[in-house]
Design an enzyme around this catalytic site. Structure first.
Site, PDB file in Angstrom:
ATOM      1  N   LYS A  37       0.397  12.604  -9.115  1.00  0.00           N
ATOM      2  CA  LYS A  37       1.232  12.245  -7.964  1.00  0.00           C
ATOM      3  C   LYS A  37       2.213  13.379  -7.638  1.00  0.00           C
ATOM      4  O   LYS A  37       2.514  13.640  -6.471  1.00  0.00           O
ATOM      5  CB  LYS A  37       1.948  10.914  -8.211  1.00  0.00           C
ATOM      6  CG  LYS A  37       0.977   9.733  -8.293  1.00  0.00           C
ATOM      7  CD  LYS A  37       0.117   9.626  -7.042  1.00  0.00           C
ATOM      8  CE  LYS A  37      -0.907   8.539  -7.090  1.00  0.00           C
ATOM      9  NZ  LYS A  37      -1.745   8.464  -5.869  1.00  0.00           N
ATOM     10  N   TYR A  92      -1.450  10.128 -14.572  1.00  0.00           N
ATOM     11  CA  TYR A  92      -1.196   9.549 -13.240  1.00  0.00           C
ATOM     12  C   TYR A  92       0.017  10.208 -12.586  1.00  0.00           C
ATOM     13  O   TYR A  92      -0.046  10.675 -11.446  1.00  0.00           O
ATOM     14  CB  TYR A  92      -0.969   8.034 -13.385  1.00  0.00           C
ATOM     15  CG  TYR A  92      -0.614   7.349 -12.096  1.00  0.00           C
ATOM     16  CD1 TYR A  92      -1.599   7.000 -11.187  1.00  0.00           C
ATOM     17  CD2 TYR A  92       0.712   7.057 -11.769  1.00  0.00           C
ATOM     18  CE1 TYR A  92      -1.280   6.373  -9.979  1.00  0.00           C
ATOM     19  CE2 TYR A  92       1.041   6.437 -10.578  1.00  0.00           C
ATOM     20  CZ  TYR A  92       0.043   6.091  -9.690  1.00  0.00           C
ATOM     21  OH  TYR A  92       0.361   5.479  -8.502  1.00  0.00           O
ATOM     22  N   SER A 151       3.737   9.067  -5.142  1.00  0.00           N
ATOM     23  CA  SER A 151       4.398   7.943  -5.830  1.00  0.00           C
ATOM     24  C   SER A 151       5.772   8.418  -6.266  1.00  0.00           C
ATOM     25  O   SER A 151       5.969   9.627  -6.487  1.00  0.00           O
ATOM     26  CB  SER A 151       3.587   7.545  -7.071  1.00  0.00           C
ATOM     27  OG  SER A 151       4.361   6.723  -7.929  1.00  0.00           O
ATOM     28  N   ASP A 187     -17.690   7.532  -3.583  1.00  0.00           N
ATOM     29  CA  ASP A 187     -16.796   7.958  -4.665  1.00  0.00           C
ATOM     30  C   ASP A 187     -16.089   9.218  -4.172  1.00  0.00           C
ATOM     31  O   ASP A 187     -16.719  10.265  -3.978  1.00  0.00           O
ATOM     32  CB  ASP A 187     -17.617   8.247  -5.929  1.00  0.00           C
ATOM     33  CG  ASP A 187     -16.754   8.780  -7.068  1.00  0.00           C
ATOM     34  OD1 ASP A 187     -15.557   9.061  -6.836  1.00  0.00           O
ATOM     35  OD2 ASP A 187     -17.286   8.924  -8.179  1.00  0.00           O
ATOM     36  N   VAL A 188     -14.769   9.119  -3.981  1.00  0.00           N
ATOM     37  CA  VAL A 188     -14.037  10.227  -3.359  1.00  0.00           C
ATOM     38  C   VAL A 188     -13.959  11.475  -4.246  1.00  0.00           C
ATOM     39  O   VAL A 188     -13.534  12.535  -3.790  1.00  0.00           O
ATOM     40  CB  VAL A 188     -12.609   9.807  -2.934  1.00  0.00           C
ATOM     41  CG1 VAL A 188     -12.639   8.884  -1.741  1.00  0.00           C
ATOM     42  CG2 VAL A 188     -11.845   9.198  -4.106  1.00  0.00           C
ATOM     43  N   ASP A 190     -14.790   3.194  -0.182  1.00  0.00           N
ATOM     44  CA  ASP A 190     -14.367   2.606  -1.456  1.00  0.00           C
ATOM     45  C   ASP A 190     -15.586   2.562  -2.380  1.00  0.00           C
ATOM     46  O   ASP A 190     -16.717   2.813  -1.936  1.00  0.00           O
ATOM     47  CB  ASP A 190     -13.783   1.193  -1.241  1.00  0.00           C
ATOM     48  CG  ASP A 190     -12.707   0.842  -2.258  1.00  0.00           C
ATOM     49  OD1 ASP A 190     -11.519   0.737  -1.885  1.00  0.00           O
ATOM     50  OD2 ASP A 190     -13.055   0.668  -3.464  1.00  0.00           O
TER      51      ASP A 190
END
Ligand SMILES: NC(=O)c1ccc[n+]([C@@H]2O[C@H](COP(=O)([O-])OP(=O)(O)OC[C@H]3O[C@@H](n4cnc5c(N)ncnc54)[C@H](O)[C@@H]3O)[C@@H](O)[C@H]2O)c1
Length: 245
Positions: free
Chosen positions: A158, A154, A140, A60-61, A37
């Site tokens: 998804k 966003y 989502s 940081d991914v 995270d």
């Protein structure tokens, strides 16, 4: 002994919300969990709570070097990684396509989507410690509903996360199963605006056949099941956890 006893799981965005609920269940079932995270305060809370059952790493991914380095650290500490939850995500600033500036667009694409490529690649390159490895990605229902007006970047990430799941499942079969969850509205920080307003909770709940919003624990139950051997014949699936919406 459970299926997860001494298995190693990696949960991105695992310091809060759905990721934290998944980490919590996996630890209860005997797994060791690497929690990645960017919230160092919350990572410290996880360390305090779970001790040596967790490896908390500030990652940081969206940063390939940080991801590769952290995956190597997990493999050095615990021998490999068996299960992955690609969960870290942001909703981004509310903007229409007309107003969306390039920096914000790049940020949402990188954290929600590029990260899944980087982290999955690092996961696949780490040593195998077991024969039944699995990945669960967080999509989502916004992938098919379009989400709330103003969250177009966003919703798009998804949708891509669902496609990524179908494609990666084929690529990694028969050795690694890959599935996704598509939650509806779940009570976590990412939805803090909705949950701050009782009228918006009621309005949202009215759109849902089960007439209520969801909890992180309810999503975690589905994630842990998909990661486990109980879902051994399931790959390439996107499962709604949305109260029927
Ligand atoms: N809550 C919902 O209603 C809902 C619905 C559908 C999908 N989801 C998805 O579930 C996932 C988890 O969200 P949540 O609801 O638990 O929200 P959350 O905000 O509680 O958790 C997201 C976590 O990701 C971390 N994170 C953000 N950017 C990061 C980065 N660059 N590198 C590493 N970590 C980073 C955050 O610090 C946070 O701990 C997200 O992918 C989200 O899109 C949530």
């Amino acid at each position: 002994m459970s299926f997860f006893t001494d298995r190693v799981a990696l949960v991105t965005g695992g310091a809060s919300g759905i990721g934290k609920a998944v980490a919590d269940k996996l630890i209860t079932f005997g797994a060791r969990v690497a929690i990645w995270d960017i919230r160092e305060d919350r990572l410290a809370e996880c360390k305090e709570r779970y001790g040596n059952r967790v490896l908390t790493q500030s990652v940081d991914v969206a940063d390939r070097n940080a991801v590769d380095l952290a995956a190597t650290e997990v493999a050095e500490a615990w021998g490999g990684i068996d299960h992955l939850l690609n969960n870290a995500g942001i909703i981004g600033h509310r903007m229409t396509v007309e107003d969306l500036d390039e920096a914000e667009l790049d940020r949402v694409l990188a954290v929600n989507l590029k990260s899944a490529f980087l982290v999955s690649s690092a996961f696949i390159r780490t040593p195998r410690t077991s024969s039944d490895r699995s990945i669960v990605n967080l999509s989502s229902i916004a992938a098919r509903t379009g989400g709330m007006v103003g969250n177009i970047a966003y919703a798009t990430t998804k949708g891509a996360m669902s496609s990524f799941t179908h494609a990666l499942a084929k690529e990694l079969a028969p050795h690694v199963r890959v599935n996704a969850l598509a939650p509806g509205v779940i009570n976590t920080e990412i939805q803090k605006d909705v949950f701050a307003d009782p009228a918006s909770i009621d309005a949202m709940a009215n759109l849902i056949p089960l007439k209520r919003l969801g909890t992180a624990e309810e999503v975690a139950g589905a994630a842990v099941w998909l990661l486990s051997r109980d879902a051994a014949y399931i790959t390439g699936v996107v499962l709604d956890v949305s109260g029927g919406r």
